[in-house]
Design a protein around this motif. Structure first.
Motif, PDB file in Angstrom:
ATOM      1  N   GLN A   1      13.101 -53.499   3.319  1.00 36.56           N
ATOM      2  CA  GLN A   1      12.531 -52.156   3.462  1.00 36.56           C
ATOM      3  C   GLN A   1      13.606 -51.112   3.197  1.00 36.56           C
ATOM      4  O   GLN A   1      14.655 -51.127   3.849  1.00 36.56           O
ATOM      5  CB  GLN A   1      11.953 -51.978   4.867  1.00 36.56           C
ATOM      6  CG  GLN A   1      11.232 -50.670   5.060  1.00 36.56           C
ATOM      7  CD  GLN A   1      10.603 -50.582   6.441  1.00 36.56           C
ATOM      8  OE1 GLN A   1       9.749 -49.750   6.686  1.00 36.56           O
ATOM      9  NE2 GLN A   1      11.019 -51.442   7.378  1.00 36.56           N
ATOM     10  N   ARG A   2      13.344 -50.227   2.251  1.00 39.09           N
ATOM     11  CA  ARG A   2      14.352 -49.242   1.848  1.00 39.09           C
ATOM     12  C   ARG A   2      13.719 -47.871   1.637  1.00 39.09           C
ATOM     13  O   ARG A   2      12.629 -47.746   1.063  1.00 39.09           O
ATOM     14  CB  ARG A   2      15.047 -49.677   0.558  1.00 39.09           C
ATOM     15  CG  ARG A   2      16.100 -48.687   0.032  1.00 39.09           C
ATOM     16  CD  ARG A   2      16.801 -49.247  -1.188  1.00 39.09           C
ATOM     17  NE  ARG A   2      17.647 -48.270  -1.849  1.00 39.09           N
ATOM     18  CZ  ARG A   2      18.918 -48.010  -1.529  1.00 39.09           C
ATOM     19  NH1 ARG A   2      19.477 -48.661  -0.520  1.00 39.09           N
ATOM     20  NH2 ARG A   2      19.626 -47.126  -2.203  1.00 39.09           N
ATOM     21  N   LEU A   3      14.443 -46.838   2.075  1.00 35.55           N
ATOM     22  CA  LEU A   3      14.093 -45.439   1.823  1.00 35.55           C
ATOM     23  C   LEU A   3      15.248 -44.804   1.077  1.00 35.55           C
ATOM     24  O   LEU A   3      16.413 -44.976   1.455  1.00 35.55           O
ATOM     25  CB  LEU A   3      13.844 -44.698   3.137  1.00 35.55           C
ATOM     26  CG  LEU A   3      13.500 -43.204   3.016  1.00 35.55           C
ATOM     27  CD1 LEU A   3      12.118 -43.023   2.389  1.00 35.55           C
ATOM     28  CD2 LEU A   3      13.561 -42.536   4.391  1.00 35.55           C
ATOM     29  N   GLN A   4      14.927 -44.068   0.017  1.00 34.88           N
ATOM     30  CA  GLN A   4      15.982 -43.483  -0.823  1.00 34.88           C
ATOM     31  C   GLN A   4      15.623 -42.050  -1.180  1.00 34.88           C
ATOM     32  O   GLN A   4      14.472 -41.750  -1.537  1.00 34.88           O
ATOM     33  CB  GLN A   4      16.122 -44.314  -2.097  1.00 34.88           C
ATOM     34  CG  GLN A   4      17.118 -43.787  -3.118  1.00 34.88           C
ATOM     35  CD  GLN A   4      17.207 -44.719  -4.309  1.00 34.88           C
ATOM     36  OE1 GLN A   4      17.729 -45.829  -4.207  1.00 34.88           O
ATOM     37  NE2 GLN A   4      16.690 -44.292  -5.449  1.00 34.88           N
ATOM     38  N   ALA A   5      16.599 -41.147  -1.084  1.00 36.85           N
ATOM     39  CA  ALA A   5      16.426 -39.749  -1.472  1.00 36.85           C
ATOM     40  C   ALA A   5      17.479 -39.391  -2.516  1.00 36.85           C
ATOM     41  O   ALA A   5      18.641 -39.801  -2.399  1.00 36.85           O
ATOM     42  CB  ALA A   5      16.553 -38.832  -0.257  1.00 36.85           C
ATOM     43  N   HIS A   6      17.071 -38.630  -3.529  1.00 34.92           N
ATOM     44  CA  HIS A   6      17.972 -38.269  -4.620  1.00 34.92           C
ATOM     45  C   HIS A   6      17.809 -36.778  -4.919  1.00 34.92           C
ATOM     46  O   HIS A   6      16.693 -36.309  -5.190  1.00 34.92           O
ATOM     47  CB  HIS A   6      17.631 -39.101  -5.858  1.00 34.92           C
ATOM     48  CG  HIS A   6      18.694 -39.062  -6.912  1.00 34.92           C
ATOM     49  ND1 HIS A   6      18.625 -39.775  -8.080  1.00 34.92           N
ATOM     50  CD2 HIS A   6      19.880 -38.398  -6.979  1.00 34.92           C
ATOM     51  CE1 HIS A   6      19.698 -39.550  -8.811  1.00 34.92           C
ATOM     52  NE2 HIS A   6      20.468 -38.714  -8.157  1.00 34.92           N
ATOM     53  N   TRP A   7      18.915 -36.051  -4.868  1.00 34.39           N
ATOM     54  CA  TRP A   7      18.935 -34.611  -5.152  1.00 34.39           C
ATOM     55  C   TRP A   7      19.921 -34.366  -6.281  1.00 34.39           C
ATOM     56  O   TRP A   7      21.051 -34.845  -6.250  1.00 34.39           O
ATOM     57  CB  TRP A   7      19.353 -33.824  -3.914  1.00 34.39           C
ATOM     58  CG  TRP A   7      19.706 -32.384  -4.161  1.00 34.39           C
ATOM     59  CD1 TRP A   7      20.950 -31.845  -4.254  1.00 34.39           C
ATOM     60  CD2 TRP A   7      18.796 -31.292  -4.337  1.00 34.39           C
ATOM     61  NE1 TRP A   7      20.886 -30.494  -4.469  1.00 34.39           N
ATOM     62  CE2 TRP A   7      19.564 -30.114  -4.538  1.00 34.39           C
ATOM     63  CE3 TRP A   7      17.405 -31.189  -4.363  1.00 34.39           C
ATOM     64  CZ2 TRP A   7      18.997 -28.867  -4.741  1.00 34.39           C
ATOM     65  CZ3 TRP A   7      16.838 -29.934  -4.566  1.00 34.39           C
ATOM     66  CH2 TRP A   7      17.622 -28.796  -4.744  1.00 34.39           C
TER      67      TRP A   7
ATOM     68  N   LEU B   1      14.382 -33.085  -6.752  1.00 36.53           N
ATOM     69  CA  LEU B   1      14.428 -33.866  -5.517  1.00 36.53           C
ATOM     70  C   LEU B   1      13.401 -34.983  -5.614  1.00 36.53           C
ATOM     71  O   LEU B   1      12.240 -34.745  -5.966  1.00 36.53           O
ATOM     72  CB  LEU B   1      14.117 -32.988  -4.305  1.00 36.53           C
ATOM     73  CG  LEU B   1      13.976 -33.723  -2.960  1.00 36.53           C
ATOM     74  CD1 LEU B   1      15.310 -34.353  -2.548  1.00 36.53           C
ATOM     75  CD2 LEU B   1      13.464 -32.778  -1.884  1.00 36.53           C
ATOM     76  N   SER B   2      13.823 -36.205  -5.321  1.00 35.70           N
ATOM     77  CA  SER B   2      12.893 -37.330  -5.309  1.00 35.70           C
ATOM     78  C   SER B   2      13.143 -38.179  -4.071  1.00 35.70           C
ATOM     79  O   SER B   2      14.284 -38.318  -3.616  1.00 35.70           O
ATOM     80  CB  SER B   2      13.042 -38.185  -6.574  1.00 35.70           C
ATOM     81  OG  SER B   2      14.327 -38.749  -6.656  1.00 35.70           O
ATOM     82  N   VAL B   3      12.061 -38.727  -3.522  1.00 37.55           N
ATOM     83  CA  VAL B   3      12.122 -39.606  -2.355  1.00 37.55           C
ATOM     84  C   VAL B   3      11.315 -40.856  -2.678  1.00 37.55           C
ATOM     85  O   VAL B   3      10.160 -40.757  -3.117  1.00 37.55           O
ATOM     86  CB  VAL B   3      11.566 -38.925  -1.090  1.00 37.55           C
ATOM     87  CG1 VAL B   3      11.628 -39.886   0.098  1.00 37.55           C
ATOM     88  CG2 VAL B   3      12.329 -37.649  -0.779  1.00 37.55           C
ATOM     89  N   ASP B   4      11.941 -42.036  -2.489  1.00 40.21           N
ATOM     90  CA  ASP B   4      11.292 -43.312  -2.786  1.00 40.21           C
ATOM     91  C   ASP B   4      11.298 -44.202  -1.546  1.00 40.21           C
ATOM     92  O   ASP B   4      12.252 -44.198  -0.766  1.00 40.21           O
ATOM     93  CB  ASP B   4      12.022 -44.031  -3.915  1.00 40.21           C
ATOM     94  CG  ASP B   4      11.931 -43.296  -5.235  1.00 40.21           C
ATOM     95  OD1 ASP B   4      11.054 -43.634  -6.019  1.00 40.21           O
ATOM     96  OD2 ASP B   4      12.756 -42.384  -5.463  1.00 40.21           O
ATOM     97  N   TYR B   5      10.228 -44.974  -1.428  1.00 40.01           N
ATOM     98  CA  TYR B   5      10.125 -45.947  -0.333  1.00 40.01           C
ATOM     99  C   TYR B   5       9.612 -47.255  -0.900  1.00 40.01           C
ATOM    100  O   TYR B   5       8.700 -47.271  -1.726  1.00 40.01           O
ATOM    101  CB  TYR B   5       9.168 -45.444   0.747  1.00 40.01           C
ATOM    102  CG  TYR B   5       8.899 -46.470   1.831  1.00 40.01           C
ATOM    103  CD1 TYR B   5       9.822 -46.692   2.852  1.00 40.01           C
ATOM    104  CD2 TYR B   5       7.720 -47.210   1.824  1.00 40.01           C
ATOM    105  CE1 TYR B   5       9.582 -47.634   3.838  1.00 40.01           C
ATOM    106  CE2 TYR B   5       7.472 -48.150   2.816  1.00 40.01           C
ATOM    107  CZ  TYR B   5       8.401 -48.363   3.824  1.00 40.01           C
ATOM    108  OH  TYR B   5       8.157 -49.297   4.790  1.00 40.01           O
ATOM    109  N   LYS B   6      10.218 -48.367  -0.445  1.00 36.99           N
ATOM    110  CA  LYS B   6       9.808 -49.680  -0.938  1.00 36.99           C
ATOM    111  C   LYS B   6       9.812 -50.674   0.216  1.00 36.99           C
ATOM    112  O   LYS B   6      10.787 -50.754   0.968  1.00 36.99           O
ATOM    113  CB  LYS B   6      10.743 -50.163  -2.039  1.00 36.99           C
ATOM    114  CG  LYS B   6      10.264 -51.422  -2.765  1.00 36.99           C
ATOM    115  CD  LYS B   6      11.214 -51.782  -3.897  1.00 36.99           C
ATOM    116  CE  LYS B   6      10.708 -52.963  -4.710  1.00 36.99           C
ATOM    117  NZ  LYS B   6       9.588 -52.588  -5.584  1.00 36.99           N
ATOM    118  N   LEU B   7       8.705 -51.425   0.322  1.00 40.09           N
ATOM    119  CA  LEU B   7       8.568 -52.480   1.312  1.00 40.09           C
ATOM    120  C   LEU B   7       8.148 -53.742   0.577  1.00 40.09           C
ATOM    121  O   LEU B   7       7.126 -53.757  -0.118  1.00 40.09           O
ATOM    122  CB  LEU B   7       7.522 -52.099   2.361  1.00 40.09           C
ATOM    123  CG  LEU B   7       7.220 -53.132   3.461  1.00 40.09           C
ATOM    124  CD1 LEU B   7       8.465 -53.415   4.296  1.00 40.09           C
ATOM    125  CD2 LEU B   7       6.082 -52.634   4.344  1.00 40.09           C
TER     126      LEU B   7
END
Length: 765
Positions: free
Chosen positions: A301-307, A332-338
């Protein structure tokens, strides 16, 4: 160059000088000791084979030994030095923490989307990219649309602009604000930040937004387990033609639970000279920085934010009527993966992103400034997101389904201070305000489902369906535009697209692909709302059409690829790829002269009648890309590539616009782990099949030779030099724009750079 061909042929026919012996191994999963199928097996950094269904592989290695690397998606890469005396060895793959690069290509040739390309050789190019578009220059089938040194767009198989679905990290987008595309999406990210580029050659997947001519996914770097701790890199480059400087620094801290990466880059490019020594106005400066933060809550499980932000200043556009004073973008981007869920639902992916572009352009340094002082301050907002589920009802069937959204909004005005007219100076300058985008927006809500079914161990069938609801509106129309289209209102479009493909891979040595895709593209904002602006390669004013039907691309393609060993006792091999395609279009969008209308600005100037965007019914495209290569004498390689497109607008009895000519590349290289040298000889044919209605003229053919050399003198330090356009050829590509509103140039195509010497240094720590 004939002598070079003979030398290459002689090298290819030379006998093998190094004896080799077979090495056998097996690849297993660490968690359950089951065999790994389709693991990539590298020998001395070259993909040699894949593991079979029982995890076994066999390679030939020199008696002195070789570096073996085993990689598989989702697992840590194994690297080991092996010798024939090691016998048969088992290798166990350890699961790696998940990342979110938005990857479409997994590296498994059996299950990847059909007709895909994955490329990344930035360091070995040893050139300083003006923007990300320069990274496409050596990819077979791609061409570049140039308006100068900064505003560069990729074109693939004569598809360009919104006909290509260009994105970052599997979905993030940033649309341009300028109607002349001074600031395409490729200018809003640092080229050195790109880890690799993934390309799907046609509308053969429905998972990544509405796709007409193909998908380009630029994947930014993410730390892996081998980079835990504090790491970074710095690099600098210089080009002699224009006195251009590039610098970048990257710093990252990574652990099993989190990673933080920051980078900053600066580019300062001067005016370059063509082969005749003529200086081309093309200088610019840009500053970029980005921060990426990732949190691994659990191993799956990962959460990632990129600015990221980009700042362009003082950009000269040789092929456009104005220059860029300021071009600032924020993304700005926010990604979530499970991943790894039990039950039917296996994975959940989600993404949200937002971008804003602030753009100011003027004609201060142009001849037209004597008549009119013009300044445009415009902006663009792009926002969207996606949620996707991966379902596995049984072992043979995998289903990806979800929904995505895209919002594009643009606004801004051009202020004109008219100082004189045909009669002479005005006693008092007169100010006019022109609505550039008329406060418009386009929304796209998409619902998709794509399934992969294993017909047999060697055959995968993929089918996909997509529905898009496209809503558009012009909220503040100019008076004359409203008079031309009196029924302006919010508009809804219902687009249906789909694909079906078959991939047959009896072994790692041969793959056959068949595909059909129906790609649907609603008109972009230029085609809908532009109002008497010069946005083409010619001198016409263009008028949008908010009632355009969506373009439809029905594309069929067949391809073959494979590799053949040249002998039983060496790593030398012959490789080949080929793609042959045919597209017929419905509702193709082109701009056509409308003799019932007259130009709005400078009404006495030619051409008097503007162009209006219309739908045409009878248009098609066909072509191919083929390549063949030989790895010989362990470290040498030779490759030849050809790409050809033929496109016809039967309604106007001419070619479609921006169709590149036949291109051929010959590449000869020598590559070891710490040293490489290569030569690329490009032959571009004459293009006399042109679109006269688009303002095109016949383009002569040309030949260009580039030489590159790189060395790693000690660990983590890379040095490189290059000589581009060695023979100082004076040439221009068929897709180059013509000079526009320039004091010392007529309306002729912009020449590309003459001889250019480049130096590059990179240090990692």
């Amino acid at each position: 160059m004939n002598v070079k061909y003979l030398l290459v042929t002689a090298c290819m026919l030379a006998g093998h000088l190094i004896s080799a012996q077979n090495f056998k191994g097996q690849v297993l999963y660490q968690e359950n000791n089951n065999p790994v199928n389709e693991a990539h097996i590298f020998v001395n950094n070259k993909v040699i084979t894949h593991s079979d269904t029982n995890g076994y592989f066999e390679v030939s290695i020199p008696e002195k030994g070789a570096n073996l690397k085993i990689s598989y998606l989702g697992y840590l890469t194994i690297e080991k030095f092996i010798t024939p005396q090691d016998g048969s060895v088992s290798f166990t793959l350890e699961e790696a923490p998940i990342h979110i690069p938005g990857v479409m290509v997994s590296g498994n040739s059996r299950i990847d989307p059909v007709f895909t390309i994955e490329t990344n050789d930035y360091v070995k190019k040893i050139v300083q990219p003006r923007n990300v578009a320069d990274l496409f220059n050596d990819i077979n089938g791609f061409s570049l649309i140039k308006r100068g040194n900064y505003a560069i767009d990729p074109s693939f198989r004569a598809s360009q602009y919104e006909q290509l679905n260009v994105q970052f990290d599997g979905g993030t987008k940033a649309m341009h604000a300028c109607p002349n595309r001074m600031d395409p999406i490729t200018t809003h990210v640092i080229p050195e930040e790109i880890e690799k580029i993934e390309i799907i050659k046609g509308p053969y997947t429905v998972r990544y937004g509405a796709t007409f001519g193909g998908i380009v996914n630029m994947v930014t770097q993410v730390p892996d387990a081998s980079e835990y701790g504090l790491h970074g890199s710095v690099h600098a480059g210089y080009e002699s033609n224009g006195g251009s400087l590039v610098s970048m620094a990257r710093l990252q801290q990574a652990t099993e639970k989190y990673d933080i990466t920051g980078n900053v880059g600066f580019r300062d490019f001067g005016n370059y000279e063509d082969g005749d020594g003529t200086e081309i106005p093309s200088s610019f400066r840009s500053l970029d920085y980005g921060v990426k933060v990732g949190l691994n809550f659990t191993p799956n499980q990962r959460l990632q934010a990129h600015w990221r932000q980009s700042f362009g200043r003082d950009v000269l556009h040789a092929g456009l009527p104005m220059d860029t004073d300021l071009d600032d973008s924020s993304i700005l981007s926010v990604d979530y993966k499970l991943t790894g869920l039990s039950g039917t639902v296996k994975n959940i992916d989600a993404k949200l992103y937002y971008s804003y572009v602030d753009h100011i352009m003027s004609n201060t340094d142009r001849p037209s400034f004597m008549m009119t002082d013009a300044v445009s301050a415009i902006n663009a907002t792009t926002a969207g997101g996606k949620i996707e589920l991966k379902l596995k009802p049984n072992e043979k069937f995998t289903l990806f389904t979800g929904l995505d959204a895209l919002h594009i909004a643009r606004d801004g005005n051009r202020t004109r201070l008219v100082k004189r007219n045909a009669m002479g100076p005005l006693p008092t300058p007169v100010e006019f305000i022109d609505k550039v985008w008329q406060d418009s927006y386009i929304n796209d809500m998409g619902l998709f489902a794509e399934g992969k079914y294993s017909v047999s161990e060697n055959t995968v069938l993929t089918t996909g369906f997509r529905y898009d609801l496209v809503t558009s509106e012009i909220k503040d129309p100019e008076a004359d535009f409203g008079a031309l289209y009196p029924d302006l209102d919010k508009r809804n479009e219902h687009n249906l697209s789909g694909t079906v493909s078959l991939k047959y891979a009896p072994s790692y040595r041969f793959i056959m692909e068949l595909a059909y895709g129906r790609g649907v593209r609603s008109a972009n904002m230029i085609e809908r709302v532009i109002n008497h602006f010069n946005v083409g390669q010619d001198a016409y004013e263009y008028i949008g059409n908010p009632n355009l039907d969506a373009e439809i691309n029905n594309q069929f393609e067949i391809g073959f690829s494979g590799k053949l060993p040249l002998s039983d006792n060496s790593t030398d091999r012959f490789t080949y790829t080929s793609s042959f395609y045919y597209s017929f279009y419905e509702n193709y969008i082109v701009a056509v002269i409308d003799e019932s209308l007259t130009r709005k600005f400078m009404p006495t100037s030619e051409p008097v009648n503007p162009k209006v965007f219309r739908n045409l019914d009878k248009a098609y495209k066909t072509g191919f890309e083929v390549s063949a290569g030989v790895d010989f004498l362990n470290d040498f390689n030779f490759t030849t590539e050809l790409a050809y497109v033929y496109a016809k607008n039967k309604d106007l009895s001419e070619s479609l616009p921006l169709v590149p000519p036949l291109t051929t590349s010959l590449k000869l290289g020598f590559e070891k782990e710490r040293f490489w040298v290569n030569a690329i000889y490009r032959i571009t044919s004459e293009q006399n099949d042109i679109s006269t209605s688009f303002g095109e003229t016949t383009t002569p053919g040309y030949e260009v030779l580039d030489l590159r050399l790189g060395v790693v003198p000690f660990k983590n330090l890379t040095l490189g030099i290059a000589a581009l356009n060695v023979f100082d050829e004076t040439y221009y590509n068929h897709l180059n724009f013509s000079f526009n509103n320039q004091a010392d140039f007529g309306r002729t195509p912009i020449n590309d750079p003459g001889r250019n010497l480049s130096a590059f240094v990179q240090y990692k720590f």
